[in-house]
Design a protein around this motif. Structure first.
Motif, PDB file in Angstrom:
ATOM      1  N   GLU A  62     -40.129  -7.130   2.393  1.00 55.43           N
ATOM      2  CA  GLU A  62     -39.746  -7.457   1.012  1.00 55.43           C
ATOM      3  C   GLU A  62     -38.547  -8.384   1.116  1.00 55.43           C
ATOM      4  O   GLU A  62     -37.592  -8.091   1.832  1.00 55.43           O
ATOM      5  CB  GLU A  62     -39.315  -6.189   0.248  1.00 55.43           C
ATOM      6  N   LEU A  63     -38.605  -9.492   0.400  1.00 54.20           N
ATOM      7  CA  LEU A  63     -37.534 -10.469   0.529  1.00 54.20           C
ATOM      8  C   LEU A  63     -37.460 -11.278  -0.753  1.00 54.20           C
ATOM      9  O   LEU A  63     -38.479 -11.599  -1.344  1.00 54.20           O
ATOM     10  CB  LEU A  63     -37.881 -11.380   1.711  1.00 54.20           C
ATOM     11  N   SER A  64     -36.240 -11.569  -1.167  1.00 54.43           N
ATOM     12  CA  SER A  64     -36.071 -12.326  -2.395  1.00 54.43           C
ATOM     13  C   SER A  64     -34.935 -13.326  -2.205  1.00 54.43           C
ATOM     14  O   SER A  64     -33.824 -12.947  -1.865  1.00 54.43           O
ATOM     15  CB  SER A  64     -35.747 -11.334  -3.510  1.00 54.43           C
ATOM     16  N   ILE A  65     -35.242 -14.600  -2.383  1.00 54.33           N
ATOM     17  CA  ILE A  65     -34.266 -15.653  -2.102  1.00 54.33           C
ATOM     18  C   ILE A  65     -34.126 -16.584  -3.300  1.00 54.33           C
ATOM     19  O   ILE A  65     -35.128 -17.038  -3.866  1.00 54.33           O
ATOM     20  CB  ILE A  65     -34.699 -16.431  -0.834  1.00 54.33           C
ATOM     21  N   ASP A  66     -32.885 -16.837  -3.694  1.00 53.28           N
ATOM     22  CA  ASP A  66     -32.615 -17.707  -4.843  1.00 53.28           C
ATOM     23  C   ASP A  66     -32.635 -19.186  -4.441  1.00 53.28           C
ATOM     24  O   ASP A  66     -32.397 -19.518  -3.290  1.00 53.28           O
ATOM     25  CB  ASP A  66     -31.260 -17.375  -5.458  1.00 53.28           C
ATOM     26  N   SER A  87     -21.037 -18.644   3.559  1.00 54.77           N
ATOM     27  CA  SER A  87     -21.114 -17.342   2.910  1.00 54.77           C
ATOM     28  C   SER A  87     -22.477 -17.206   2.261  1.00 54.77           C
ATOM     29  O   SER A  87     -23.000 -18.146   1.650  1.00 54.77           O
ATOM     30  CB  SER A  87     -19.991 -17.163   1.902  1.00 54.77           C
ATOM     31  N   GLY A  88     -23.066 -16.054   2.456  1.00 52.60           N
ATOM     32  CA  GLY A  88     -24.395 -15.788   1.915  1.00 52.60           C
ATOM     33  C   GLY A  88     -24.967 -14.573   2.601  1.00 52.60           C
ATOM     34  O   GLY A  88     -24.253 -13.793   3.212  1.00 52.60           O
ATOM     35  N   LYS A  89     -26.277 -14.445   2.495  1.00 53.42           N
ATOM     36  CA  LYS A  89     -26.966 -13.284   3.042  1.00 53.42           C
ATOM     37  C   LYS A  89     -27.254 -13.493   4.526  1.00 53.42           C
ATOM     38  O   LYS A  89     -27.609 -14.599   4.932  1.00 53.42           O
ATOM     39  CB  LYS A  89     -28.311 -13.196   2.322  1.00 53.42           C
ATOM     40  N   VAL A  90     -27.094 -12.457   5.338  1.00 54.41           N
ATOM     41  CA  VAL A  90     -27.545 -12.525   6.733  1.00 54.41           C
ATOM     42  C   VAL A  90     -28.662 -11.503   6.917  1.00 54.41           C
ATOM     43  O   VAL A  90     -28.478 -10.315   6.688  1.00 54.41           O
ATOM     44  CB  VAL A  90     -26.402 -12.230   7.732  1.00 54.41           C
ATOM     45  N   LEU A  91     -29.827 -11.992   7.309  1.00 54.15           N
ATOM     46  CA  LEU A  91     -30.967 -11.112   7.542  1.00 54.15           C
ATOM     47  C   LEU A  91     -31.197 -11.016   9.030  1.00 54.15           C
ATOM     48  O   LEU A  91     -31.067 -12.001   9.750  1.00 54.15           O
ATOM     49  CB  LEU A  91     -32.225 -11.683   6.881  1.00 54.15           C
ATOM     50  N   LYS A  92     -31.551  -9.828   9.491  1.00 58.40           N
ATOM     51  CA  LYS A  92     -31.862  -9.664  10.902  1.00 58.40           C
ATOM     52  C   LYS A  92     -33.279  -9.117  11.025  1.00 58.40           C
ATOM     53  O   LYS A  92     -33.621  -8.120  10.403  1.00 58.40           O
ATOM     54  CB  LYS A  92     -30.850  -8.717  11.533  1.00 58.40           C
ATOM     55  N   ILE A  93     -34.097  -9.788  11.819  1.00 63.84           N
ATOM     56  CA  ILE A  93     -35.451  -9.294  12.062  1.00 63.84           C
ATOM     57  C   ILE A  93     -35.438  -8.539  13.374  1.00 63.84           C
ATOM     58  O   ILE A  93     -34.947  -9.036  14.394  1.00 63.84           O
ATOM     59  CB  ILE A  93     -36.480 -10.434  12.159  1.00 63.84           C
ATOM     60  N   ILE A 104     -37.030  -6.156   8.494  1.00 61.64           N
ATOM     61  CA  ILE A 104     -35.929  -7.050   8.171  1.00 61.64           C
ATOM     62  C   ILE A 104     -34.761  -6.230   7.631  1.00 61.64           C
ATOM     63  O   ILE A 104     -34.951  -5.308   6.852  1.00 61.64           O
ATOM     64  CB  ILE A 104     -36.432  -8.124   7.186  1.00 61.64           C
ATOM     65  N   TYR A 105     -33.574  -6.519   8.152  1.00 64.36           N
ATOM     66  CA  TYR A 105     -32.370  -5.778   7.724  1.00 64.36           C
ATOM     67  C   TYR A 105     -31.378  -6.757   7.154  1.00 64.36           C
ATOM     68  O   TYR A 105     -31.248  -7.875   7.647  1.00 64.36           O
ATOM     69  CB  TYR A 105     -31.762  -5.028   8.911  1.00 64.36           C
TER      70      TYR A 105
END
Ligand SMILES: Nc1ncnc2c1ncn2[C@@H]1O[C@H](COP(=O)(O)OP(=O)(O)OP(=O)(O)O)[C@@H](O)[C@H]1O
Ligand SMILES: [Mg+2]
Length: 217
Positions: free
Chosen positions: A24-28, A204-210, A215-216
């Motif tokens: 699940e992922l949501s990106i602006d 600055s923003g979101k950091v996602l780790k797979i 995904i975290y």
């Protein structure tokens, strides 16, 4: 509404265990997102799913609310610019101006207009001196900036850059970092796929780790 949305997306290449599982992922459209994770964890795969280059095994990828699997790659490409992990694969003409003008020439855009756009994008990327160069002779860092120029010339709202710092020296990384700040300030959205923690910490923003197919944040 989010710009890119993953709804319960699973993916694998072979009939083995899932590479990506129920994401699940949501990106602006104007946000910064970094995607990290070990080699082979599926970062490039995630980027290709977001572009519709790969289709999910199950679940859906939505672009501005629309199922990306119903859109042509050309249509997606007008909204999202994608820099491949190896930028050389996306340079196809012999000279810098031919490479950058290629799509516009197919569209029969006036030569004056094409030249103006090429000059603007070369100036934006600080590579005006390469305007008449042969693409074969460019250094890796120059090829990378040319590939980015080829993306920006289509004026996409969002960019996905896959490992953009690979092969760049410290000076070139700083230039790329400044370019990314400039794009964010201009209201563009970016997803940077990278191992380079020092580099992604500049923004600055979101950091996602797979990791392990999940995904975290
Ligand atoms: N076309 C393909 N066919 C089969 N397997 C593939 C294909 N492309 C990638 N894979 C496998 O899927 C896994 C994830 O690959 P992917 O390129 O997404 O990883 P990555 O996280 O981007 O790795 P890296 O950090 O090395 O770039 C790897 O094990 C890779 O070998
Ligand atoms: Mg990769």
């Amino acid at each position: 509404m989010s710009f890119i949305k993953f709804e319960n997306v699973s993916f694998n290449y072979q009939h083995q265990k899932l590479l990506l599982s129920e994401l699940e992922l949501s990106i602006d459209s104007n946000s910064f997102t970094a995607v990290t994770g070990p080699n082979g964890s599926g970062k490039t795969t995630l980027g290709k799913l977001a572009m519709g280059i790969l289709k999910p095994l199950s679940g859906k990828v939505l672009l501005e609310g629309r199922d990306i699997s119903t859109m042509s790659l050309g249509k997606v490409g007008s909204k999202i610019g994608y820099l491949f992990q190896n930028p050389e694969v996306q340079i196809f003409a012999n000279t810098v101006i031919d490479d950058l003008g290629f799509v516009m020439r197919i569209k029969n855009i006036e030569e004056n207009e094409i030249n103006k756009k090429i000059d603007t994008v070369l100036d934006f990327l600080n590579i005006s001196d390469l305007r008449n160069s042969n693409t074969f002779n460019l250094s890796y860092g120059e090829k990378q900036r040319l590939a980015i120029a080829g993306i920006l010339i289509n004026e996409p709202q969002f960019l996905i850059l896959d490992e953009p710092t690979t092969g760049l020296d410290i000076g070139r990384k700083k230039m790329l970092s400044a370019l990314i700040e400039k794009l964010l300030a201009a209201g563009k959205g970016l997803m940077i796929i990278s191992h380079d923690h020092k580099f992604i910490n500049n923004f600055s923003g979101k950091v996602l780790k797979i990791s392990g197919g999940k995904i975290y944040e």
